[in-house]
Design a protein around this motif. Structure first.
Motif, PDB file in Angstrom:
ATOM      1  N   HIS A  54       0.820  -1.156   0.044  1.00 26.94           N
ATOM      2  CA  HIS A  54      -0.002   0.059   0.040  1.00 26.94           C
ATOM      3  C   HIS A  54       0.899   1.277   0.052  1.00 26.94           C
ATOM      4  O   HIS A  54       2.074   1.272   0.254  1.00 26.94           O
ATOM      5  CB  HIS A  54      -0.900   0.015   1.199  1.00 26.94           C
ATOM      6  N   THR A  99      -3.626   3.482   0.298  1.00 27.49           N
ATOM      7  CA  THR A  99      -4.267   2.707  -0.776  1.00 27.49           C
ATOM      8  C   THR A  99      -3.572   1.709  -1.424  1.00 27.49           C
ATOM      9  O   THR A  99      -2.160   1.695  -1.402  1.00 27.49           O
ATOM     10  CB  THR A  99      -4.463   4.021  -1.975  1.00 27.49           C
ATOM     11  N   LEU A 128      -1.299  -0.593  -3.840  1.00 24.94           N
ATOM     12  CA  LEU A 128      -0.623  -0.316  -5.045  1.00 24.94           C
ATOM     13  C   LEU A 128      -1.118  -1.123  -6.202  1.00 24.94           C
ATOM     14  O   LEU A 128      -1.948  -1.884  -6.247  1.00 24.94           O
ATOM     15  CB  LEU A 128       0.788  -0.917  -4.783  1.00 24.94           C
ATOM     16  N   SER A 129      -0.862  -0.383  -7.403  1.00 21.30           N
ATOM     17  CA  SER A 129      -1.835  -0.659  -8.554  1.00 21.30           C
ATOM     18  C   SER A 129      -0.813  -1.966  -9.106  1.00 21.30           C
ATOM     19  O   SER A 129       0.446  -2.042  -9.519  1.00 21.30           O
ATOM     20  CB  SER A 129      -1.493   0.194  -9.651  1.00 21.30           C
ATOM     21  N   VAL A 144      -0.158  -4.314 -12.093  1.00 20.35           N
ATOM     22  CA  VAL A 144      -0.193  -4.229 -13.641  1.00 20.35           C
ATOM     23  C   VAL A 144      -0.109  -5.901 -14.134  1.00 20.35           C
ATOM     24  O   VAL A 144       0.841  -6.384 -13.985  1.00 20.35           O
ATOM     25  CB  VAL A 144       0.921  -3.326 -14.152  1.00 20.35           C
ATOM     26  N   THR A 178      -0.557  -6.073 -20.217  1.00 18.30           N
ATOM     27  CA  THR A 178      -1.248  -4.668 -19.759  1.00 18.30           C
ATOM     28  C   THR A 178       0.009  -3.789 -19.442  1.00 18.30           C
ATOM     29  O   THR A 178       0.986  -4.296 -19.032  1.00 18.30           O
ATOM     30  CB  THR A 178      -2.171  -5.045 -18.578  1.00 18.30           C
ATOM     31  N   LEU A 186       0.855   0.587 -18.094  1.00 21.32           N
ATOM     32  CA  LEU A 186       0.285   2.034 -17.868  1.00 21.32           C
ATOM     33  C   LEU A 186       1.045   3.005 -18.925  1.00 21.32           C
ATOM     34  O   LEU A 186       2.353   2.751 -18.808  1.00 21.32           O
ATOM     35  CB  LEU A 186       0.669   2.077 -16.214  1.00 21.32           C
ATOM     36  N   THR A 215       4.335  -4.581 -10.162  1.00 20.31           N
ATOM     37  CA  THR A 215       3.526  -3.390  -9.139  1.00 20.31           C
ATOM     38  C   THR A 215       3.990  -2.382  -9.419  1.00 20.31           C
ATOM     39  O   THR A 215       5.268  -2.063  -9.206  1.00 20.31           O
ATOM     40  CB  THR A 215       3.697  -4.193  -7.535  1.00 20.31           C
ATOM     41  N   TYR A 216       3.013  -1.400  -9.638  1.00 18.34           N
ATOM     42  CA  TYR A 216       3.624  -0.005  -9.949  1.00 18.34           C
ATOM     43  C   TYR A 216       3.592   0.662  -8.701  1.00 18.34           C
ATOM     44  O   TYR A 216       2.497   0.844  -8.042  1.00 18.34           O
ATOM     45  CB  TYR A 216       2.726   0.792 -11.023  1.00 18.34           C
ATOM     46  N   ILE A 221      -0.397   8.931 -14.064  1.00 16.46           N
ATOM     47  CA  ILE A 221      -0.893   7.883 -14.943  1.00 16.46           C
ATOM     48  C   ILE A 221      -1.865   8.310 -15.912  1.00 16.46           C
ATOM     49  O   ILE A 221      -3.053   8.950 -15.506  1.00 16.46           O
ATOM     50  CB  ILE A 221      -1.503   6.760 -14.140  1.00 16.46           C
ATOM     51  N   THR A 226      -4.485   3.191 -18.816  1.00 18.78           N
ATOM     52  CA  THR A 226      -4.233   1.803 -18.866  1.00 18.78           C
ATOM     53  C   THR A 226      -4.347   1.224 -20.285  1.00 18.78           C
ATOM     54  O   THR A 226      -5.276   1.183 -20.639  1.00 18.78           O
ATOM     55  CB  THR A 226      -5.102   1.082 -17.754  1.00 18.78           C
TER      56      THR A 226
END
Length: 844
Positions: A58, A111, A113-114, A116, A120, A122, A153-154, A162, A165
């Protein structure tokens, strides 16, 4: 305010608060676990609050973060105030819980983490200059864009935002992606692309577009079959997929011979994706305009004839003349084609044709017109009866002739000619009731004639006892045809129309006719005359007339048509004579002798003083044979009333006399009828009395017969009923006896069958039991025999001797001859003791 706050501040291990020192005006952070006794000059300005906890994987965003040194220690200024990076943001990832220092703001809470995933990416953009990937990484300037490709993981950075996507697009086999470059770039294959340039990605698999690439669409293949082709056009000069150089605007055709599927390139467009094949059967042909030669060059303006059996695609620029294929022209024996050469050529018969030549091809045959030939028309032979014909004109000489009564096929220099006729003639020919009496055209103005074929010979059937005149304008002569007959006009001939007077009194041009009736016939006219005593009278006259002409004499035949309106001419001549004769007579004299006066005036007197029999018109051979005076009426009103009154009085007298005679006759007939009626009544009464007497006699006889018959019938019925009852009882007894006999026999038979069944059952049961015992004994014997055979005779002998020998050995081993053991409570049988001692308890 300080009085409202607690004096003791207690903080849990995960809590913090901000304490303001009013003496120095510096705010410090107090981190738990701790208990603080607040001084009077200290003030709690924030908290206690939970410290910020960032779970694994996070992050959070802190605005206005504190400044730290290389070891992570918070920097303070010379007044021990915490230093902040105002306007900045800091992204903090997984770490121990931490407090927010005074001035720090938690802009985004913890939050995740994004992540990916695979295939895919970003699309990232730098909002300030930075280095991507740490020291030794790629330097990014503000505005740069790049991709962060998964799986990974971004971790966000404040210098990077960003934008989007991007997911990989699957390129299926046989399809492609249409890609456009947003700015100058190098694609995945290392090719330099300019801004706005488009290209296709044909490689099958997952394709992840670059940051400056835009996938416009997925291009699906166009399927080509043996009956389908594609018409293409180049938008700019390029080399196509098949290695062919194409120039801008060039058009070409793709068929199944080049490929089975085609993916449209960005530099070409599809003009027609469903170009159907042109298939010609053996009896078909077509003409192609602007064909392509064997070198691939288009021959503009040329025509090419193609005949089946063949199938082909129309190449770019080619088109079918008339837009369709045509069937081979099959000519029947009575058909022909009129042809015209448009270019010089040599036909199939080695005949040189020059432009403008005309010729015909006559059936039966098949014909395909070359491109140098124009088919002007196809026509059939015209079958003509003896009463039919056509007008044929030679287009070279202009001569017109009639062809009658034979089948005729037009030549190459001939055409059908339309004969013009006046409107009145057309209407007279088409009128359904056209005869020698003529037609009143002014009363039939709404009649529209049925259009006729003007190329057919004009034929008219002359009615019986009539004549028709036909004038030839070329020969300037006329001929008369007598009826009944058929008139067929030659090209320069026309009918002579008769315009006759009609009505009462006669008016000119009332009746039109093509034929002239020869009579005998009659015509009626009304003539107004005046007597010598000035009495004006209106006379209706009927004239019988006919033509007396020698048909074998052409001069006499022509005379009957010399007076165009013979009716009006004759009526005027007769009316003139009648008016002259009546003018010399008084009213009374004319009223008494009107018939003689008029006849003498018309026919005249002969040399012998007698009235002539006819009045002849020598100009046209018209003869008046009789005159009928149908009515004479005064024109003056007073004379008419006086004459009408006298006539009415005479009619009344006659009517009354007839009424009286009729009344007298009716009374006589009435009295006779009444007498006959009375007499008939008397006869009817006598007959009725006689019939009544006969009726009464018959009624008496019927009553007697009825009473006696009733008694006899009743007695007979009772006897018959008793007889039937006895017969029924007898039959019932017989049936009852037979039923008991049948029942007894059935019971006896049933018992017999039952006993037989029981005996049979018992017999079979005993047989089964006997078989069972016999089989059991056999099996037991077989079993015992097999056991004996298995053990053997020596073994059985050894088993039998084993017990006594063992007992003897036991006793000899103990040194005892015999022994008896008892408990002293049970009695002992001494008789069996010896046996027991010797046999060793064989009972066990």
């Amino acid at each position: 305010m300080s009085d409202a706050q607690p004096a003791i501040i207690r903080l849990n291990p995960t809590q913090y608060c901000h304490i303001l020192d009013n003496n120095t005006n510096v705010t410090r952070v107090l981190i738990g676990p701790k208990t603080l006794a607040r001084q009077d000059h200290e003030l709690k300005v924030h908290g206690p609050d939970e410290m910020v906890l960032i779970p694994p994987r996070h992050y959070c965003v802190v605005k206005n973060p504190v400044k730290t040194d290389a070891d992570g220690t918070v920097l303070l200024d010379d007044k021990q105030q915490i230093q902040l990076k105002y306007g900045e943001e800091e992204i903090r990832t997984e770490r121990p819980p931490f407090p927010l220092y005074p001035g720090e703001i938690l802009k985004l809470g913890p939050t995740a983490l994004s992540i990916v995933p695979s295939q895919t990416a970003l699309r990232l953009s730098a909002i300030r200059d930075c280095v991507d990937g740490g020291e030794g990484g790629v330097k990014r300037v503000a505005g740069d864009e790049w991709l962060f490709v998964g799986p990974a993981t971004y971790i966000p950075r404040v210098e990077v935002t960003i934008l989007d996507t991007i997911r990989a697009t699957i390129v299926k086999p046989g399809t492609a992606l249409r890609i456009r470059a947003r700015q100058q770039m190098t694609d995945s294959t290392g090719t330099l692309r300019r801004a706005g340039e488009e290209w296709l990605m044909r490689a099958a698999g997952a394709y992840l577009p670059g940051c400056y690439e835009v996938i416009e669409e997925t291009v699906f293949p166009l399927i080509l079959t043996a009956r389908r082709a594609i018409h293409m056009r180049a938008l700019r000069t390029f080399t196509d997929e098949y290695g062919t150089q194409r120039r801008a605007g060039e058009e070409w055709l793709l068929t199944i011979h080049e490929c089975e599927t085609h993916i449209q390139d960005v530099h070409e467009e599809v003009v027609n994706a469903d170009l159907a094949i042109c298939a010609l059967s053996r009896n078909q042909y077509c003409t192609v305009r602007n064909p392509w030669d064997e070198h691939g060059k288009q021959q503009m303006g040329r025509l090419e004839l193609r005949r089946g059996e063949i199938s082909f695609f129309l190449k770019p620029g080619e088109e079918l003349v008339d837009g369709q294929t045509k069937d081979v022209i099959v000519l029947a024996p009575d058909e022909a084609l009129l042809l015209k050469a448009t270019q010089p050529f040599t036909d199939a018969g080695d005949v040189q044709r020059t432009p403008g030549d005309r010729w015909t091809v006559v059936g039966p045959t098949e014909y395909i017109p070359p491109v140098e030939v124009e088919v002007m028309k196809r026509y059939c032979a015209i079958p003509l009866d003896e009463t039919e014909g056509v007008y044929v004109r030679n287009i070279k000489t202009g001569a017109v002739e009639t062809v009658i009564g034979r089948t005729y096929l037009l030549g190459p220099d001939e055409e059908l000619w339309e004969k013009p006729l006046s409107d009145n003639v057309e209407r007279l020919l088409a009128f359904p009731q056209n005869d020698s009496k003529g037609v009143k055209l002014h009363e039939n103005l709404d009649f529209v004639p049925v259009p006729r074929d003007r190329t057919r010979v004009v034929a008219y059937r002359t009615p019986h006892n009539s004549a028709i005149q036909v004038y030839d304008y070329r020969a300037k002569s006329s001929r008369v045809v007598w009826g009944p007959g058929l008139v067929m006009l030659q090209p320069d001939e026309q009918f002579t129309i008769l315009a006759l007077s009609g009505g009462k009194p006669k008016k000119q041009n009332q009746i039109h006719s093509l034929s002239l009736s020869l009579g005998p016939d009659f015509m009626t006219d009304v003539v107004v005359v005046e007597t010598s005593d000035h009495a004006r009278l209106q006379i209706q006259l009927s004239y019988n007339w006919n033509f007396e002409v020698d048909r074998s004499n052409p001069e006499d035949a022509a005379k009957i048509f010399q007076v165009p309106d013979f009716v009006g001419d004759a009526c005027k001549a007769i009316a003139s004579r009648v008016r002259g004769a009546v003018a010399s007579s008084s009213f009374d004299d004319f009223h008494k002798n009107s018939a003689n006066i008029i006849r003498f005036a018309v026919f005249g007197k002969g040399e012998d003083g007698k009235m002539k029999e006819k009045f002849v018109f020598p100009n046209n051979k018209l003869v008046i044979t009789n005159i009928d005076i149908q009515s004479v009426e005064p024109v003056d009103q007073r004379t008419r009333e006086a004459l009408s009154y006298s006539v009415q009085q005479a009619i009344e007298i006659t009517t009354k006399s007839q009424q009286e005679a009729a009344r007298h006759d009716a009374e006589r007939k009435g009295q006779e009828a009444e007498g006959m009626l009375e007499r008939q009544k008397l006869k009817d009464e006598i007959a009725a009395e006689r019939a009544r007497k006969d009726l009464l006699e018959l009624q008496a006889e019927s009553s007697a017969v009825q009473s006696s018959g009733h008694a006899k019938a009743e007695a007979r019925a009772r006897a018959e009923a008793k007889n039937i009852e006895m017969q029924a009882m007898l039959e019932h007894a017989k049936i009852e006896s037979a039923a008991r006999k049948i029942r007894a026999e059935c019971e006896l038979e049933e018992m017999k069958l039952k006993h037989e069944a029981e005996l049979d059952y018992q017999r079979k049961k005993d047989e089964l039991e006997l078989n069972k015992l016999s089989e059991t004994a056999r099996v037991e014997g077989l079993k015992f025999k097999q056991q004996i055979d298995a053990i053997g005779a020596d073994t059985i002998k050894a088993m039998a001797q084993a017990g006594p020998e063992m007992q003897a050995k036991l006793l000899s081993g103990l040194g005892l001859q015999s022994v008896l053991i008892t408990d002293g409570k049970n009695p002992i049988n001494l008789f069996n003791t010896a046996k027991g001692l010797v046999g060793g308890g064989g009972g066990d």
